[in-house]
Design an enzyme around this catalytic site. Structure first.
Site, PDB file in Angstrom:
ATOM      1  N   CYS A 140       0.841  -1.207   0.000  1.00 20.84           N
ATOM      2  CA  CYS A 140       0.000   0.000   0.000  1.00 20.84           C
ATOM      3  C   CYS A 140       0.872   1.251   0.000  1.00 20.84           C
ATOM      4  CB  CYS A 140      -0.910  -0.017   1.225  1.00 20.84           C
ATOM      5  SG  CYS A 140      -1.912   1.466   1.352  1.00 20.84           S
ATOM      6  N   CYS A 143      -0.361   4.147   2.148  1.00 22.43           N
ATOM      7  CA  CYS A 143      -0.220   3.934   3.600  1.00 22.43           C
ATOM      8  C   CYS A 143       1.240   4.126   4.024  1.00 22.43           C
ATOM      9  CB  CYS A 143      -0.623   2.529   4.007  1.00 22.43           C
ATOM     10  SG  CYS A 143      -2.103   1.904   3.269  1.00 22.43           S
ATOM     11  N   ASP A 144       2.175   3.583   3.244  1.00 17.84           N
ATOM     12  CA  ASP A 144       3.560   3.465   3.711  1.00 17.84           C
ATOM     13  C   ASP A 144       4.569   4.359   2.982  1.00 17.84           C
ATOM     14  OD1 ASP A 144       2.664   1.500   5.452  1.00 17.84           O
ATOM     15  OD2 ASP A 144       2.934  -0.086   3.971  1.00 17.84           O
TER      16      ASP A 144
END
Ligand code: NAP
Length: 313
Positions: A140, A143-144
């Site tokens: 992701c 997200c990261d």
């Protein structure tokens, strides 16, 4: 007395939420079962959704929340549970059989079911992938990505998600390598144009990753050029895997016909058992997008309503 529903919707991504909206408007006694108290499905991890009509450039998270808000306003009921199976009650004609949706917390007795359980990230299955998951290997980018500010990262894949991830990461990271196993990208032409316009993205063609390397976190990827057989090492601190999706259909495989894991259902969303419908990414279909998932939800709920009106069990 035990609660009986007209409709149980499994999943709360765009397909499940659209189905909930239509079901509430049809006044069906409905419950939506979601694995976690977080609606929206895969779009929650998408930076921008640029092709949902009328909402150009809207953030994936924001769109997911809008769908949920709409369903909430109509009074949809959401329960957190994990479904392991659907059982059919004994005997009778198709229009008479109650379905039992088996959750971890309870069994939900219902006339009809819409499976909108979506799909999840596919893995590469190479050495180091699991070991470094969360330590440099991610599924992701939104997200990261921020953990890799000004660093070098690789994105693996050539579909829409890989291209979107590479473009997103190019705004954060020093260098982004897109590693694709062929010499042609699968993702949308508009995304390809955007990708090629970014100076810090380099596409490495005809190449597969063979191993993720490092000590306690990722330091390199071992790559293989598939045409020449040449093996080499690329120094990166992050690896973003974007090689497609696997349908979340395992719980229904014994009961329903599937095709490569996708629940077999046509444009009417009717699965192989009467009264059970499949909507969104979990269904056999040529185009998996937010707009087609939402459309499936509407079709499935409308056909569920017709089934409920004939139900005599
Ligand atoms: P996808 O379209 O299936 O693409 C997967 C990519 O990964 C392909 O390029 C494939 O290569 C490559 N690949 C698969 N297995 C691999 C392996 N073992 N090693 C190396 N490469 C591998 O999947 P996706 O990009 O996750 O997209 C999933 C669906 O969501 C698609 O239908 C997509 O259109 C949709 N989507 C829509 C939106 C939107 O509506 N805005 C945004 C994102 C995604 P090949 O090309 O050689 O097969």
């Amino acid at each position: 007395m035990e609660k009986r529903y007209d409709l149980v919707i499994i999943g709360s991504g765009p397909a499940g939420l659209a189905a909930a909206i239509y079901a509430k408007r049809a006044r069906l006694d409905t419950v939506v079962i979601e694995k976690e108290m977080m609606s929206g499905g895969q779009i929650l991890n998408t930076t921008d959704v640029d092709n949902y009509p009328g909402l150009m450039g809207i953030g994936g998270f924001e769109l997911g929340m809008k769908f949920r808000e709409h369903a909430d306003k109509l009074g949809a009921v959401f329960l957190e549970d994990t479904v392991s199976e659907i059982r059919l009650e004994d005997g009778g004609e198709p229009e008479k059989r109650w379905k039992l949706v088996m959750g971890e917390k309870e069994a939900y007795r219902t006339k009809t079911v819409i499976i909108a359980s979506g799909a999840t990230h596919r893995k590469l299955g190479i050495p180091g992938e699991e070991k470094f998951s969360g330590k440099g290997v991610s599924y992701c980018a939104t997200c990261d990505g921020a953990f890799f500010r000004n660093k070098s990262v690789a994105v693996i894949g050539g579909g829409d998600v890989a291209l979107e991830d590479a473009v997103y990461l190019s705004g954060l990271c020093g260098k982004v390598y897109l590693i694709h196993r062929r010499d042609e990208l699968r993702g949308a032409k508009s995304l390809q144009e955007l990708l090629f316009s970014k100076e810090n993205i380099e596409v490495i063609w005809d190449t597969v990753a063979e191993e993720v390397e490092g000590e306690d976190k990722v330091s390199a990827l071992r790559l293989k050029q598939v045409k020449t057989g040449q093996v080499w090492q690329l120094e990166v601190q992050g690896v973003f895997v974007a090689v497609g999706i696997t349908p979340n259909s395992q719980a229904f495989e014994g009961l329903l016909e599937t095709e490569q894991g996708y629940i077999r259902a046509g444009e009417d969303c009717a699965a192989s058992v009467p009264g059970i419908f499949a909507a969104g990414d979990v269904r056999t279909k040529p185009l998996r997008q937010v707009v087609t998932a939402a459309a499936d939800g509407a079709v499935a709920a409308t056909n569920a309503e017709r089934y409920v009106s004939r139900f005599t069990g």
